[in-house]
Design an enzyme around this catalytic site. Structure first.
Site, PDB file in Angstrom:
ATOM      1  N   ARG A 130      -5.801  22.261  19.472  1.00 44.34           N
ATOM      2  CA  ARG A 130      -5.238  23.112  18.423  1.00 44.34           C
ATOM      3  C   ARG A 130      -4.753  22.181  17.317  1.00 44.34           C
ATOM      4  O   ARG A 130      -3.904  21.323  17.541  1.00 44.34           O
ATOM      5  CB  ARG A 130      -4.060  23.928  18.959  1.00 44.34           C
ATOM      6  N   ASP A 164       2.031  21.791  23.724  1.00 42.56           N
ATOM      7  CA  ASP A 164       2.452  21.644  22.332  1.00 42.56           C
ATOM      8  C   ASP A 164       2.767  20.186  22.011  1.00 42.56           C
ATOM      9  O   ASP A 164       3.206  19.423  22.875  1.00 42.56           O
ATOM     10  CB  ASP A 164       3.705  22.486  22.060  1.00 42.56           C
TER      11      ASP A 164
END
Length: 302
Positions: free
Chosen positions: A178, A122
């Site tokens: 992402r 992330d």
């Protein structure tokens, strides 16, 4: 009103907050996350399981968090969950000791790789960006098929960051990014603020990834962005196994279903953990605008 909600939320009873948080969090345990993931799998949806937590205070917590993640992977793999995993580097001490955090995260990626699976790194707020890109570079070199990265479209640097990482890209093992809009409040000097401007750069980043043959994970609930991404996929005649859409657990289920029904790969982020209350209150405190978004999502699903 948003700011008022953000201020009072941390002082509200957790049982009350849970009543509207439970729509967006699988629960407190890995069993809850596995159950939610299996239900999504039945709908033809993949998952990414995430243990809630970040910005720890000491390396003892980092060690405990690593052990929890290793257990999560073992349990999810044994249960046959169709999905992968994501983690926040600050959960493992990135801002305390970068090398220790790397060691913990490497062990987690190696565990996932032993099952032929994948871990998403992330992206957190801007003080972490360079460290997390460097962390990804190191892991990608050792585990080329088993690690990906999150990028944030509202950061002005993201387009160039994608270009700068082209050296890691291989046609047979494409870079897997992402792309989300970004949730942290950042200064205007480094981030786009206007809704249309952010959307424009989101699609610009996706187009660059498609042009370079990378694998974009298109993380959005915004219908105009979804429609723009679909036009780019059609423009470049991208096979359906070379991209995916991603959404958050419990958010815009109607839009999610429409994409699944059209045959597009869909992955849902499944967060769980005992730190759910801190996660919810911190997110809204960081970005009070989320309060109205959450309220709309609760009362106007789809």
């Amino acid at each position: 009103m948003n700011k008022l909600i953000a201020k009072i939320l941390p002082y509200m009873p957790q049982k009350l907050v849970w009543q509207f948080s439970k729509e967006y969090i699988a629960g407190e345990t890995i069993d809850d996350a596995v159950k939610a993931s299996k239900e999504l799998n039945k709908e033809g949806i993949l998952t990414t399981i995430d243990v809630l937590g970040e910005f720890i205070k000491n390396l003892g917590e980092a060690e405990a968090n690593k052990r929890e993640y290793l257990e999560v992977i073992e349990i999810a793999e044994r249960a046959g969950v169709k999905g992968n995993y994501s983690l926040k580097p600050t959960f493992f001490g990135l801002l305390i000791d970068t090398e220790t955090a790397y060691g913990h995260i490497r062990e987690i990626v190696a565990k996932a790789a032993s099952h032929g699976n994948f871990v998403r790194i992330d992206m957190e707020d801007s003080p972490c960006t360079d460290r997390e890109i460097e962390l990804f570079r190191r892991l990608k070199a050792e585990f080329p098929s088993n690690v990906g990265l999150v990028l944030q479209a509202y950061l002005k640097r993201t387009y160039q960051d994608i270009k700068n990482m082209k050296d890691l890209h291989r046609a047979d093992i494409p870079l897997n990014f992402r792309l989300c809009k970004g949730i942290y409040v950042e200064p205007a000097s480094i981030s786009y603020k206007n809704y249309d401007e952010i959307n424009h750069h989101f699609l610009e980043d996706i187009e660059l990834m498609l042009q370079e043959g990378m694998y974009p994970a298109i993380a959005t609930h915004d219908k105009p962005v979804v429609e723009g991404a679909l036009k780019l996929i059609e423009k470049y005649q991208v096979p359906k196994d070379r991209y995916e859409f991603q959404m958050l657990y419990g958010v815009t289920p109607a839009l999610r279903k429409s994409l699944v029904d059209q045959g597009h790969t869909m992955r849902v982020y499944v967060p769980f953990g005992k730190q759910w209350f801190g996660y919810c209150t911190r997110r809204i405190k960081e970005n009070p605008k989320m309060a109205s978004v959450i309220m709309k999502a609760i009362f106007f699903k789809g």
